[in-house]
Write a protein that holds these residues in place. Structure first.
Motif, PDB file in Angstrom:
ATOM      1  N   ASN A 121      16.901  22.833  72.019  1.00  0.00           N
ATOM      2  CA  ASN A 121      16.455  21.531  71.521  1.00  0.00           C
ATOM      3  C   ASN A 121      15.362  21.634  70.467  1.00  0.00           C
ATOM      4  O   ASN A 121      14.865  20.607  69.999  1.00  0.00           O
ATOM      5  CB  ASN A 121      15.903  20.687  72.683  1.00  0.00           C
ATOM      6  CG  ASN A 121      16.870  20.586  73.839  1.00  0.00           C
ATOM      7  OD1 ASN A 121      17.982  20.119  73.665  1.00  0.00           O
ATOM      8  ND2 ASN A 121      16.455  21.029  75.015  1.00  0.00           N
TER       9      ASN A 121
ATOM     10  N   SER B 138      12.954  12.610  64.924  1.00  0.00           N
ATOM     11  CA  SER B 138      12.105  13.675  64.378  1.00  0.00           C
ATOM     12  C   SER B 138      12.042  13.605  62.857  1.00  0.00           C
ATOM     13  O   SER B 138      13.049  13.317  62.189  1.00  0.00           O
ATOM     14  CB  SER B 138      12.629  15.050  64.807  1.00  0.00           C
ATOM     15  OG  SER B 138      12.551  15.197  66.220  1.00  0.00           O
TER      16      SER B 138
ATOM     17  N   LYS C 146      24.653  20.546  70.477  1.00  0.00           N
ATOM     18  CA  LYS C 146      24.505  19.197  71.023  1.00  0.00           C
ATOM     19  C   LYS C 146      25.735  18.328  70.762  1.00  0.00           C
ATOM     20  O   LYS C 146      25.803  17.196  71.238  1.00  0.00           O
ATOM     21  CB  LYS C 146      23.261  18.530  70.430  1.00  0.00           C
ATOM     22  CG  LYS C 146      21.958  19.201  70.839  1.00  0.00           C
ATOM     23  CD  LYS C 146      21.787  19.164  72.340  1.00  0.00           C
ATOM     24  CE  LYS C 146      20.542  19.859  72.818  1.00  0.00           C
ATOM     25  NZ  LYS C 146      20.432  19.845  74.294  1.00  0.00           N
TER      26      LYS C 146
ATOM     27  N   LYS D 157      13.198  18.418  69.455  1.00  0.00           N
ATOM     28  CA  LYS D 157      13.499  17.473  68.386  1.00  0.00           C
ATOM     29  C   LYS D 157      14.560  16.484  68.850  1.00  0.00           C
ATOM     30  O   LYS D 157      15.379  16.793  69.718  1.00  0.00           O
ATOM     31  CB  LYS D 157      13.982  18.214  67.129  1.00  0.00           C
ATOM     32  CG  LYS D 157      12.895  19.023  66.452  1.00  0.00           C
ATOM     33  CD  LYS D 157      13.416  19.718  65.215  1.00  0.00           C
ATOM     34  CE  LYS D 157      12.298  20.512  64.528  1.00  0.00           C
ATOM     35  NZ  LYS D 157      12.803  21.284  63.378  1.00  0.00           N
ATOM     36  N   ASP D 158      14.539  15.290  68.238  1.00  0.00           N
ATOM     37  CA  ASP D 158      15.549  14.279  68.528  1.00  0.00           C
ATOM     38  C   ASP D 158      15.822  13.480  67.264  1.00  0.00           C
ATOM     39  O   ASP D 158      15.340  13.836  66.175  1.00  0.00           O
ATOM     40  CB  ASP D 158      15.117  13.375  69.687  1.00  0.00           C
ATOM     41  CG  ASP D 158      13.779  12.678  69.428  1.00  0.00           C
ATOM     42  OD1 ASP D 158      13.489  12.344  68.250  1.00  0.00           O
ATOM     43  OD2 ASP D 158      13.020  12.470  70.389  1.00  0.00           O
ATOM     44  N   SER D 159      16.580  12.403  67.391  1.00  0.00           N
ATOM     45  CA  SER D 159      16.988  11.625  66.224  1.00  0.00           C
ATOM     46  C   SER D 159      15.820  10.973  65.497  1.00  0.00           C
ATOM     47  O   SER D 159      15.965  10.541  64.348  1.00  0.00           O
ATOM     48  CB  SER D 159      18.002  10.553  66.645  1.00  0.00           C
ATOM     49  OG  SER D 159      17.437   9.698  67.632  1.00  0.00           O
TER      50      SER D 159
ATOM     51  N   ASN E 159      18.625  15.361  63.661  1.00  0.00           N
ATOM     52  CA  ASN E 159      17.274  15.524  64.226  1.00  0.00           C
ATOM     53  C   ASN E 159      16.238  15.864  63.160  1.00  0.00           C
ATOM     54  O   ASN E 159      15.333  16.675  63.367  1.00  0.00           O
ATOM     55  CB  ASN E 159      17.274  16.586  65.332  1.00  0.00           C
ATOM     56  CG  ASN E 159      18.102  16.173  66.532  1.00  0.00           C
ATOM     57  OD1 ASN E 159      18.448  15.001  66.692  1.00  0.00           O
ATOM     58  ND2 ASN E 159      18.457  17.122  67.377  1.00  0.00           N
TER      59      ASN E 159
END
Length: 271
Positions: free
Chosen positions: A118, A257, A87, A253-255, A63
């Motif tokens: 997250n 970010s 996660k 946040k995610d992949s 992330n």
């Protein structure tokens, strides 16, 4: 600086007035036996599975947050700082939902807070070991607040909750804090010491005798550091999971970010 009274507590079904007052005064609190030995073994097993998977797949960031790599006492590559582990494991995902952790939000009163599942770096795993090729054996004096400034935000109250997976008596290095400094001015919070670079012991600092399974909570505005172990190899190993309790705008946040700007200084500050 306040005069520190080193006490430990048990985290039950609710926080007591004594516990809340202790934290307000010192900015840190230690709870004994938060998890048992079987749970510790389970968590370590889960973390080892995640580490193996990421090493096998050549993962370098999660992330947008870079992993920190080093080598163990045998010269094998290892990951010394892992983020968002909640996660990648059902077991660790359930940990951050533990009702007892939710109780700790009260320590931010009058602010509303939330467990950072997250956001930020999620559930972080720090693996300290004093070995020839280790990249992560200590951490210099710092507060957790400058990150907010790097992200273009005002400094907001937060807590860092540590779940300790190894015994770490004060004689083996580990956590050091300046009690009461969570109430310092913004200037002292930012510039009281050279953030992450200064490793110099402070005559006012206090350390802790921590057992595997203990939980510590510190205010993000508190000056703290991690002292290097005087031992080497297995005797120096300290494994700690940290999850923040935060306030302010929800910023998951995610992949996709981006890597935060402050990570450009990682090689200098070893953070």
């Amino acid at each position: 600086m306040v005069k520190f009274e080193n006490k430990t507590f048990t985290l039950g079904e609710k926080l007591t007035d004594e516990q809340k007052e202790y934290f307000r005064k010192y900015g840190i609190i230690q709870f004994k036996n938060f998890i048992n030995q079987d749970t510790i073994k389970l968590f370590i097993s889960e973390l080892q599975k995640i580490e193996k998977q990421w090493l096998d797949e050549g993962v370098e960031k999660i992330n947008g947050i870079p992993l920190k790599f080093g080598k163990n006492e045998n010269g094998d590559k290892m990951i010394q700082r892992m983020c968002f582990t909640n996660k990648y494991s059902k077991v660790l995902g359930e940990l951050v939902k533990d009702p007892r952790l939710q109780l700790l939000i009260e320590l931010l009163a009058p602010y509303d807070g939330r467990i950072s599942e997250n956001e930020k770096d999620g559930l972080v795993f720090n693996h300290y070991i004093n070995a020839q090729n280790s990249k992560f054996s200590q951490m210099g004096w710092h507060t957790d607040s400058p990150r907010d400034l790097f992200l273009g935000q005002k400094i907001l109250p937060m807590l860092n909750v540590g779940i300790h997976l190894d015994d770490c008596p004060m004689s083996n290095g580990g956590l050091r804090v300046l009690p009461g400094t969570q109430n310092q001015s913004v200037l002292k919070l930012l510039f009281g010491k050279k953030q992450f670079i200064d490793h110099t012991p402070d005559a006012r600092e206090v350390g802790f005798d921590i057992n595997a399974g203990d939980l510590t909570v510190h205010d993000g505005r508190l000056w703290h550091r991690v002292e290097v172990s005087p031992n080497f190899g297995e005797a120096s190993r300290r494994r700690v999971m940290y999850v923040p309790i935060i306030t302010g705008k929800y910023m998951p946040k995610d992949s996709n970010s981006k890597t935060p700007f402050y990570h450009r200084f990682a090689k200098v500050v070893q953070k």
